[in-house]
Scaffold this motif. Structure first.
Motif, PDB file in Angstrom:
ATOM      1  N   TRP A 139      18.594   0.878   2.582  1.00 24.40           N
ATOM      2  CA  TRP A 139      18.592   2.230   1.958  1.00 24.40           C
ATOM      3  C   TRP A 139      17.137   2.869   2.494  1.00 24.40           C
ATOM      4  N   GLU A 140      16.195   2.197   2.568  1.00 22.78           N
ATOM      5  CA  GLU A 140      15.010   2.960   3.110  1.00 22.78           C
ATOM      6  C   GLU A 140      14.992   3.408   4.255  1.00 22.78           C
ATOM      7  N   VAL A 141      15.861   2.646   5.287  1.00 26.09           N
ATOM      8  CA  VAL A 141      15.712   2.790   6.431  1.00 26.09           C
ATOM      9  C   VAL A 141      16.749   4.278   6.628  1.00 26.09           C
ATOM     10  N   LYS A 142      17.918   4.045   5.903  1.00 27.12           N
ATOM     11  CA  LYS A 142      18.681   5.408   6.051  1.00 27.12           C
ATOM     12  C   LYS A 142      18.087   6.605   5.480  1.00 27.12           C
ATOM     13  N   ALA A 143      17.142   6.561   4.184  1.00 26.29           N
ATOM     14  CA  ALA A 143      16.663   7.583   3.652  1.00 26.29           C
ATOM     15  C   ALA A 143      15.373   8.283   4.614  1.00 26.29           C
ATOM     16  N   LYS A 144      14.784   7.375   4.994  1.00 21.16           N
ATOM     17  CA  LYS A 144      13.939   7.888   6.146  1.00 21.16           C
ATOM     18  C   LYS A 144      14.415   8.558   7.418  1.00 21.16           C
ATOM     19  N   ASP A 145      15.369   7.898   8.041  1.00 23.63           N
ATOM     20  CA  ASP A 145      16.270   8.919   8.983  1.00 23.63           C
ATOM     21  C   ASP A 145      16.564  10.215   8.681  1.00 23.63           C
ATOM     22  N   LEU A 146      17.170  10.131   7.395  1.00 24.58           N
ATOM     23  CA  LEU A 146      17.766  11.320   6.835  1.00 24.58           C
ATOM     24  C   LEU A 146      16.680  12.386   6.725  1.00 24.58           C
ATOM     25  N   ALA A 147      15.712  11.753   6.108  1.00 22.59           N
ATOM     26  CA  ALA A 147      14.467  12.793   5.761  1.00 22.59           C
ATOM     27  C   ALA A 147      13.907  13.360   7.085  1.00 22.59           C
ATOM     28  N   ALA A 148      14.049  12.493   8.044  1.00 21.02           N
ATOM     29  CA  ALA A 148      13.397  12.937   9.294  1.00 21.02           C
ATOM     30  C   ALA A 148      14.141  14.001   9.956  1.00 21.02           C
TER      31      ALA A 148
END
Length: 173
Positions: A139-148
């Protein structure tokens, strides 16, 4: 048909279908996912047999609900399944009747959202998207990608005070 019979039965003449396939005899194939898994239907309110009569008009809206995979989570979660219509309706009901305003919450990192930890009639295990992943690091990897991607997209709005405030309210890495 089994999970939403009212909606299924509303799909008659004058209903508007999107992202579905139809065979040569005009029969809709709801199991065909060749177009997309995300089909839609719009229909006149009188297609619903259990409608409350008389249909009335109310005052200006106090809540505007955008159904998506970010806000009211009607999309896919970490299990790869869609949020059920039952849970989606429970979330919408909590927004409309104000229960969400008094629900216990916790902060979702990166996006800085307050998310409810419980709502009436909603499976609490779906409310925090991190809890739907077998591995929370995914989740954290996907969330950071989306946030970026949000941050990159909002660069174009940083040239005035309103834009700067909007960017400041957005995701932070």
């Amino acid at each position: 048909k089994e999970s939403e019979p009212d909606i299924f039965n509303a799909i008659t003449r004058d209903a508007l279908l999107e992202n579905v396939t139809v065979d040569a005899e005009g029969k809709i194939d709801f199991k065909d996912k060749s177009v997309t898994e995300n089909t839609r239907v719009s229909y006149p309110i009188n297609h619903i047999k259990s409608i409350v009569e008389p249909v009335s008009a109310g005052p200006a809206a106090k809540n505007v609900i955008f159904l998506s995979a970010y806000l009211v989570n009607t999309g896919w979660n970490g299990t790869g399944k869609r949020i059920s219509i039952r849970d989606t309706r429970g979330i919408i009901d909590a927004i409309l009747d104000g229960a969400i305003l008094t629900a216990p919450t916790k902060k979702l990192p990166i996006f800085d959202f307050e998310i409810p930890t419980e709502l009436p009639g909603v499976d609490s295990t779906i409310l925090d998207p991190r809890d739907t992943y077998a591995n929370p690091a995914e989740w954290e990897v996907k969330a950071k990608d989306l946030a970026a991607r949000f941050i990159k997209n909002f660069k174009k709005y940083e040239n005035n005070e309103a834009g700067k405030a909007l960017v400041a309210a957005g995701p932070q890495l």
